[in-house]
Design a protein around this motif. Sequence first.
Motif, short mmCIF file in Angstrom:
data_model
loop_
_atom_site.label_atom_id
_atom_site.label_comp_id
_atom_site.label_asym_id
_atom_site.label_seq_id
_atom_site.Cartn_x
_atom_site.Cartn_y
_atom_site.Cartn_z
N ARG A 120 0.82 -1.22 0.00
CA ARG A 120 0.00 0.00 0.00
C ARG A 120 0.86 1.27 0.00
O ARG A 120 0.51 2.29 -0.62
CB ARG A 120 -0.92 -0.03 1.23
CG ARG A 120 -1.78 1.20 1.42
CD ARG A 120 -3.01 1.16 0.59
NE ARG A 120 -3.78 2.38 0.69
CZ ARG A 120 -4.79 2.57 1.55
NH1 ARG A 120 -5.15 1.58 2.34
NH2 ARG A 120 -5.45 3.70 1.59
N SER A 153 -8.51 -5.52 -1.34
CA SER A 153 -8.23 -6.55 -0.33
C SER A 153 -9.19 -7.72 -0.53
O SER A 153 -10.36 -7.52 -0.90
CB SER A 153 -8.43 -5.96 1.07
OG SER A 153 -8.42 -6.98 2.05
N GLU A 169 -4.75 -5.18 2.18
CA GLU A 169 -4.84 -4.11 1.20
C GLU A 169 -3.52 -4.01 0.44
O GLU A 169 -2.45 -3.81 1.03
CB GLU A 169 -5.17 -2.79 1.87
CG GLU A 169 -6.60 -2.73 2.39
CD GLU A 169 -7.02 -1.33 2.75
OE1 GLU A 169 -6.13 -0.52 3.12
OE2 GLU A 169 -8.22 -1.02 2.66
N ARG A 193 -12.04 0.68 -4.16
CA ARG A 193 -11.80 0.09 -2.84
C ARG A 193 -13.12 0.05 -2.06
O ARG A 193 -13.41 0.89 -1.22
CB ARG A 193 -10.75 0.91 -2.09
CG ARG A 193 -10.39 0.38 -0.71
CD ARG A 193 -9.25 1.20 -0.13
NE ARG A 193 -9.03 0.90 1.28
CZ ARG A 193 -9.57 1.58 2.28
NH1 ARG A 193 -10.36 2.62 2.02
NH2 ARG A 193 -9.33 1.24 3.53
#
Length: 466
Positions: A120, A153, A169, A193
Amino acid sequence: MSMGSTPFTFVDLFAGVGGFHAALGALGGKCVYAVEKDREAAAVYERNWNFRAHGDIIDDTETRMRVPEHDVLAAGFPCQPFSKSGFQRGMDEARGTLFWNILRILEARRPTVVLLENVRNIYGPRHKHEWEVIVRSLRELGYQVSSRPIVFSPHLLPPERGGRPQIRERVFITATYVGSEHSHADVEPSVLRQPIDGWSPKSWELHSDLPVQPDKELGNRLRLNLTSAETTWVEAWNDFVLSLRRGGVSKLPGFPIWVDAFIHMDDLVVPDSTAHWKATFLRKNAEFYTRHRELIEGWLERWDYLRDFPASRRKFEWQAQDAESLLDTVIHLRPSGLRVKQATYTPALVAITQTSILGDLQRRLSPREAARLQGLPEWFDFGDQPESATYKQLGNGVNVGAAYHVFREHVRKTIRHVRRRAPGLAEAVYAGALSPDAAVERYWDPERPVILRVRRPSGANIQTAG
């Protein structure tokens, strides 16, 4: 370039044990080149995919390209600092890094779709320059790519879409070749997301959705059981929770608890030079201790004020909402403290020794359970390597369901361009299942007939010769 009856071909760089291979193979793709320098991971890759991963990323010399033509380039590449000197073109700034090798392959082969994965933080403020170089470099080579990352994720996917009860994630970078005349226009990320198909991540139930292995399957459990010291730490903090519950404290604090910060509010002195976050942390702990002093002192006396506990085990983070005790949680022994979460989904698998602990079973996740969290099929075999290597490989790996979903959605969003250059890939994605779990995967072995391995939704497997 697709080969024969194979709908599309792909290369698998920084391949690990083959998370991308599982995702792309589930759509019918054929791997034509793989790279993995870690010998143990490469051995696992070959053992399961019947395909040898090379140790070199691109070529023997500066003149001979080893990577053949392909439709899809997949890579879980490491992030390295790029040069910031001058006002150079993206590819020049990436020179000397592992990402440069990817760019050289793209420049030589121009595969239709690029699928990259990273942590990330690659999109964070400390890596802003690296991110800009990546996007600019891809566009210079004729690839359409969003300036914003896909952050996704597996816990956002429902089980029937290949989801898994693990919050992991990761940044995915997806790009499609459109030619340099059209590649510089910005586009929206192919995946947002957010939960898919109305799924609520709170609906995960770790024991049944993973599923957790029964004791009879584990054989010698000693390697998974907690050490004597770990057991003491868990029991002490479980007593802390139970003591508060018995004392009528229905809502446990959401901020980190630190025994060394337990002090009565009247005695609290916070120097003006103290950082704001730490001052807030000290005040909250002092307020909490003052409010529940009698309960807390009784607990501390029973456990000798945690004198023999290392500093990191004198810290506690409750993220399990209304759970009655640690037996109803998943426990993580972190450098920052002992953290507990609801037994819905686990924290991300990591490549170090922070394997999640199942509170009710008082043991760590098994290697098989960790493999399930990453979406690898039941037949996936790690051989007789040390379990520490298996945990490391899984912690470094790509989640199959997340990769499959991101790739599938990206191809569908850019289908016009994909169909023009790789019609087999376009058709494979449209004909493919919503989940890699439902796919039938073929494996070729010169010593045996083709084996079809089918994973049923229940997790059971059948093997039939074809």
